[in-house]
Design a protein around this motif. Sequence first.
Motif, short mmCIF file in Angstrom:
data_model
loop_
_atom_site.label_atom_id
_atom_site.label_comp_id
_atom_site.label_asym_id
_atom_site.label_seq_id
_atom_site.Cartn_x
_atom_site.Cartn_y
_atom_site.Cartn_z
N MET A 1 0.84 -1.11 0.11
CA MET A 1 -0.06 0.05 0.09
C MET A 1 0.83 0.99 -0.10
SD MET A 1 -2.83 -1.35 0.15
CE MET A 1 -4.22 -0.43 0.74
N PHE A 2 0.47 2.19 -0.48
CA PHE A 2 1.14 3.58 -0.53
C PHE A 2 1.24 3.93 1.02
CE2 PHE A 2 -1.01 4.26 -4.69
CZ PHE A 2 0.24 4.23 -5.32
N SER A 3 2.01 4.68 1.38
CA SER A 3 2.62 4.79 3.02
C SER A 3 1.92 6.24 3.16
CB SER A 3 4.14 5.15 2.93
OG SER A 3 4.32 5.56 4.37
N SER A 4 1.34 6.10 4.34
CA SER A 4 0.63 7.40 4.94
C SER A 4 1.78 8.18 5.43
CB SER A 4 -0.50 7.06 5.85
OG SER A 4 -0.33 5.89 6.41
N ALA A 5 2.95 7.56 5.91
CA ALA A 5 4.01 8.26 6.80
C ALA A 5 4.56 9.55 5.93
CB ALA A 5 5.08 7.42 6.98
N ARG A 6 4.21 9.69 4.75
CA ARG A 6 4.75 10.85 3.95
C ARG A 6 3.77 12.07 4.55
NH1 ARG A 6 2.74 8.12 -1.66
NH2 ARG A 6 0.51 8.51 -1.33
N TYR A 7 2.91 12.12 5.06
CA TYR A 7 2.28 12.94 5.43
C TYR A 7 2.46 13.83 6.81
CZ TYR A 7 -0.21 11.69 1.27
OH TYR A 7 -0.24 11.08 -0.12
N ILE A 8 3.33 13.01 7.49
CA ILE A 8 3.52 13.32 8.79
C ILE A 8 4.06 15.05 8.86
CG2 ILE A 8 5.30 13.39 10.91
CD1 ILE A 8 4.88 10.31 10.36
N PRO A 9 4.62 15.40 7.96
CA PRO A 9 5.03 16.97 8.10
C PRO A 9 3.92 17.84 7.84
CG PRO A 9 6.47 15.60 6.43
CD PRO A 9 5.52 14.83 6.91
N SER A 10 2.69 17.15 7.34
CA SER A 10 1.57 18.29 7.51
C SER A 10 0.98 18.37 8.62
CB SER A 10 0.47 17.44 6.46
OG SER A 10 1.07 17.31 5.05
N ILE A 11 1.25 17.74 9.44
CA ILE A 11 0.80 17.98 11.17
C ILE A 11 1.46 19.30 11.50
CG2 ILE A 11 1.11 17.19 13.44
CD1 ILE A 11 1.52 14.28 12.31
N PHE A 12 2.62 19.64 11.12
CA PHE A 12 3.10 21.08 11.31
C PHE A 12 3.17 21.88 10.37
CE2 PHE A 12 5.33 17.18 13.07
CZ PHE A 12 5.10 17.39 14.31
N VAL A 13 3.17 21.66 9.07
CA VAL A 13 2.99 22.80 7.91
C VAL A 13 2.11 22.30 6.93
CG1 VAL A 13 4.52 23.92 6.15
CG2 VAL A 13 5.66 23.04 8.10
N LYS A 14 0.98 23.35 7.13
CA LYS A 14 -0.37 22.89 6.26
C LYS A 14 -0.24 23.66 4.91
CE LYS A 14 -2.82 21.09 10.38
NZ LYS A 14 -1.62 20.79 11.21
N ARG A 15 0.21 23.31 3.73
CA ARG A 15 0.38 24.08 2.74
C ARG A 15 -0.54 23.18 1.70
NH1 ARG A 15 3.05 27.95 0.96
NH2 ARG A 15 3.52 26.81 -1.10
N ASP A 16 -0.58 22.00 1.45
CA ASP A 16 -1.22 21.60 0.20
C ASP A 16 -2.24 20.62 0.84
OD1 ASP A 16 0.44 22.74 -2.29
OD2 ASP A 16 2.28 21.53 -0.97
N ALA A 17 -3.09 20.43 -0.40
CA ALA A 17 -4.23 19.64 0.06
C ALA A 17 -3.81 18.04 -0.02
CB ALA A 17 -5.30 19.89 -1.12
N LEU A 18 -4.02 17.52 0.99
CA LEU A 18 -3.79 15.93 1.05
C LEU A 18 -5.21 15.14 1.16
CD1 LEU A 18 -4.53 15.36 4.16
CD2 LEU A 18 -2.26 16.26 4.49
N GLN A 19 -6.23 15.92 1.37
CA GLN A 19 -7.55 15.33 1.10
C GLN A 19 -8.51 15.91 0.14
OE1 GLN A 19 -10.97 16.36 1.83
NE2 GLN A 19 -11.78 14.45 1.53
N PHE A 20 -8.79 15.21 -0.79
CA PHE A 20 -9.49 15.81 -2.01
C PHE A 20 -10.76 15.31 -2.22
CE2 PHE A 20 -10.21 16.44 -6.83
CZ PHE A 20 -10.16 17.92 -6.80
N THR A 21 -11.85 16.18 -2.34
CA THR A 21 -13.32 15.60 -2.60
C THR A 21 -13.77 16.00 -3.76
OG1 THR A 21 -13.73 15.80 -0.35
CG2 THR A 21 -15.54 15.53 -1.93
#
Length: 365
Positions: A1-21
């Motif tokens: 599966m693709f890793s979700s660990a790569r989104y850990i930096p977004s806990i601190f810096v929120k710049r890009d959409a990681l959830q898209f509807t």
Amino acid sequence: MFSSARYIPSIFVKRDALQFTFFLTSRCNARCPFCFYWQDRHSQRDELTLDEIERFSATMGNLLWLLFSGGEIFLRKDLTRIVQAFYRNTRPVIITLPTNGMAPDLIALRVEEIAAQCPRSAIVCKISLDGVGEEHDHLRDTPGNFDRAMETWERLRTLAERYDNLQIGINTVFCQENQDRMDEIIDFVDTLPGCETHTISMIRGNPAAADYKHIDLEKYKRAIDRLDLELKGEKPKMYHFTMARLKSAQDLVQRQLIYRTMRQSRRLLPCYAGRITAVMNEVGDVFPCEILLDAMGNIREFDYDFRKLFHSEQADRVRAKIHRSRCYCSHECYFVTNILFNPLMYGQVAGRYLQLAGKGTKVAR
Ligand code: SF4
Ligand code: SF4
């Protein structure tokens, strides 16, 4: 599966959409009176084409969670190719496909294609069920919907035995019409073989049938308390993708938080809508969330460059407005990101996670 660990930096810096509807279409083969979409948004403009979708998805970067919506998404003939384009370009950890279950053959065909062609994503297919038997049809003003939804369930259940990345569940819209029947609905869903999740979504938007919104919050609380008890019980419904237990712990926190938010009529957490989430409709307008109708722009006017749109001055204005207005809502999707990306919530989530330790993550099919 693709890793979700790569989104850990977004806990601190929120710049890009990681959830898209992505609202793929406003077309639908049902006519639910509580629907906030097909009735007032049926657009005369052209739906985005596969080619346009291919172009903008290539500019988005990676996504944690890609959620399709509508309309009935399976009415798009090119659905598989659309999902493939996102899979290639955005490597989503989770792809959610909601459906009213009205077209069993078509849905089974598409879901199988998608599960086979997107092996590194968790494919979550959720069928709507707002009542049992004729109650469901009556509530949705769509004769035959219940039987077809059950046929679809059976088809998907068989597929889920063959595709380990496919997970299936039920979503129930909690509204005035069914708020006294929640026990019956939960009991029924408990009998569905292979069901890995049952979510209850509070009615939202501005449905034509305004009565549907006259809900009793204490009845909502009783229903979510029951789901919480089941999750902590002997045979919990739980996804089987990596981090599924964390997701269940977040669900436990989320449901009670939604209740308290609506009870107190105020936002209790910072909202990251428009910072790490984005919503696009079928003609390319981009919004921070599903509730606010302040558009950040239209993808066609930004030469299909999603990042350029998301970092435009207009998008900044929308984000600033959200910050100032302190709007609030019950929308589950935004509670997911508002909890998972807010370190102040981790104590609560960890507590719930420990309550779920040792619970299985694979249901019998
Ligand atoms: S199935 Fe969904 S999109 Fe279609 S009318 Fe019902 S709520 Fe609206
Ligand atoms: S609180 Fe709700 S309505 Fe307000 S920006 Fe967040 S998701 Fe949208």
